[in-house]
Design an enzyme around this catalytic site. Structure first.
Site, PDB file in Angstrom:
ATOM      1  N   PRO A 224      11.977 -33.509  23.383  1.00 10.90           N
ATOM      2  CA  PRO A 224      13.113 -34.301  22.897  1.00 10.90           C
ATOM      3  C   PRO A 224      14.184 -33.491  22.173  1.00 10.90           C
ATOM      4  CG  PRO A 224      11.075 -35.485  22.535  1.00 10.90           C
ATOM      5  CD  PRO A 224      10.684 -34.120  23.036  1.00 10.90           C
ATOM      6  N   CYS A 225      15.444 -33.880  22.443  1.00 11.78           N
ATOM      7  CA  CYS A 225      16.602 -33.167  21.901  1.00 11.78           C
ATOM      8  C   CYS A 225      17.106 -33.683  20.552  1.00 11.78           C
ATOM      9  CB  CYS A 225      17.756 -33.240  22.902  1.00 11.78           C
ATOM     10  SG  CYS A 225      17.396 -32.537  24.506  1.00 11.78           S
ATOM     11  N   PRO A 226      16.970 -34.988  20.223  1.00 14.76           N
ATOM     12  CA  PRO A 226      17.579 -35.498  18.993  1.00 14.76           C
ATOM     13  C   PRO A 226      17.252 -34.733  17.712  1.00 14.76           C
ATOM     14  CG  PRO A 226      16.901 -37.323  20.362  1.00 14.76           C
ATOM     15  CD  PRO A 226      16.374 -36.071  21.030  1.00 14.76           C
ATOM     16  N   PRO A 227      16.049 -34.149  17.546  1.00 20.28           N
ATOM     17  CA  PRO A 227      15.812 -33.408  16.304  1.00 20.28           C
ATOM     18  C   PRO A 227      16.765 -32.247  16.072  1.00 20.28           C
ATOM     19  CG  PRO A 227      13.739 -33.880  17.407  1.00 20.28           C
ATOM     20  CD  PRO A 227      14.828 -34.240  18.373  1.00 20.28           C
ATOM     21  N   PHE A 228      17.413 -31.752  17.137  1.00 20.10           N
ATOM     22  CA  PHE A 228      18.263 -30.570  17.028  1.00 20.10           C
ATOM     23  C   PHE A 228      19.713 -30.832  17.417  1.00 20.10           C
ATOM     24  CE2 PHE A 228      13.981 -29.494  18.618  1.00 20.10           C
ATOM     25  CZ  PHE A 228      13.477 -28.881  17.486  1.00 20.10           C
TER      26      PHE A 228
END
Length: 420
Positions: free
Chosen positions: A78-82
């Site tokens: 997943p991309c949202p953390p970064f």
């Protein structure tokens, strides 16, 4: 050529999967949380084993069953953390699986690892996080390197930077080199003219001339937000400059009765073309589900031509193609965060000035304070004292790496219905 095996985690709707297949890999397993994306995978490759659920849930799959002589562990975690567009919570985001995936590699022992994410992970905010990943991979016996790749440099008509991590065993790494660019030659207009004109719209030629640039990054969004569209305000302005209405997604291309001066929307087939699907028969792919879910699947994907290029470079290394060379590690590729390295390498707590000197001596105290604030978001810090006598010591990594009692599990279960 002998087949190479891959287990793919967070597989999405098949962008990376198709690219790796074209690069010579055979899937043992694909694991994906979203049921719509998993349905698309099964529709296109019914012979594959596809598991649906939280990839970190042992009831969904057992990694040990797929670890035997595994060539590649790959995934688009997943991309949202970064994400720059988000809060960049890193380890504080229940969706963060990057460090967990590294630990998974330690358990499964593949010959190679491929993980891709958004450009935000390459930013200074995550320098210590990247350092942790790099150091942990070295402990597990892997050489690794990060690189920011642009989709447009690999035949995709889109501005889509992706931050790629590749890790290999030393005996294979000496044969690895990043793929050489094969830039897209054309425009949005040339890429989509056939699809935009397939129902006889008389304005397609003029539109194709107007659409004379490269597309902005396609976004998939999440279940937290509404229907399908082409992104936030800035992206819509970029699309408008190309003659595209970015508010919403069309059901079909404009027909012969539509005025020539009309500003069209893109269909999901057109969005898929912008992501690298369908430009040639080998990139054919069918997306299942309703329009919004199809658009989300496409927008969240790793462009297949980019995955194919990187996968091909990994496959060549695993087959020991070429003369090979020594893996030269530069300071740029090994030292992502000198402050983190200084703290990690010290047996005793350090003052700010001691850390600054150990980190090269060029950092100002305000810069040091900002770095410590970033590090403290992803690692435990022991800070003692006041003023110039204050000392710092780095502690445990805060992120999820498989702990059964980690707060990630509770947060994930609460947010699961909105995660995509």
């Amino acid at each position: 050529m002998s087949a190479l095996s891959v287990v793919e985690i967070c597989a999405g709707a098949g962008g990376q999967a198709l690219g790796l297949e074209l690069a010579g890999f055979e899937h043992r397993l694909a694991v994906e949380l979203d049921e719509n994306a998993a349905a698309t995978l099964r529709f296109n490759r019914p012979e594959w084993e596809v598991r649906v659920g939280d990839v970190a849930d042992s009831s969904v799959w057992n990694p040990s069953e797929y670890a035997d002589e595994l060539s590649l562990l790959a995934g688009g975690v997943p991309c949202p953390p970064f994400s720059i567009a988000g809060k960049q919570l890193g380890t504080g985001d229940e969706r963060d699986l990057f460090a967990w995936a590294v630990e998974l590699a330690g358990k499964m022992q593949p010959r190679a690892v491929l993980l891709e994410n958004v450009r935000g992970l390459s930013m200074p905010r995550f320098a210590a996080y990247r350092q942790h990943v790099k150091d942990r991979l070295a402990e597990l016996g892997y050489w690794s390197d990060w690189k920011l790749l642009e989709a447009r440099d690999f035949g995709v008509p889109q501005l889509r930077p992706r931050f790629i991590l590749v890790a290999l065993r030393s005996e294979d790494a000496r044969y690895f080199s990043w793929p050489k660019p094969t830039p897209f030659i054309g425009t949005v207009g040339s890429a989509l003219a056939d699809l935009m004109g397939e129902r006889g719209w008389r304005g397609v030629s003029a539109w194709a001339k107007r659409a004379s640039g490269i597309a902005p990054t396609i976004v998939g969004g999440s279940k937290k937000h509404g229907g399908a569209d082409l992104g936030p305000t800035r992206a819509r302005k970029a699309w408008a400059a190309l003659g595209v209405d970015g508010i919403g997604v069309a059901d079909e291309a404009p027909g012969p009765d539509i005025p020539e001066a009309f500003t069209p929307k893109l269909t999901t087939e057109m969005i898929a073309r912008i992501q690298g699907w369908g430009a040639s028969p080998e990139y054919a792919w069918t997306f299942t589900g309703r329009k919004t879910t199809r658009a989300r699947q496409i927008g969240n994907a790793f462009p297949p031509p980019v995955a194919r290029a990187v996968g091909g470079a990994i496959a060549a290394a695993l087959r020991h193609e070429g003369a090979g060379s020594e893996c030269v590690e530069t300071e740029e590729s090994t030292a992502h965060d000198p402050v983190y390295l200084a703290l990690k390498g010290s047996a005793e707590p350090m003052t700010a000035q001691q850390v600054i000197r150990a980190a090269g001596g060029t950092m100002s105290e305000p810069e040091f304070a900002r770095r410590m604030a970033d590090i403290g978001r992803d690692f435990e810090l022991d800070v003692v004292g006041e003023g110039s006598e204050r000392t710092y010591a780095i502690g445990a990594f805060r992120g999820f790496v498989g702990q059964e009692n980690h707060v990630r599990h509770a947060a994930f279960n609460v947010a699961r219905s909105k995660i995509s």
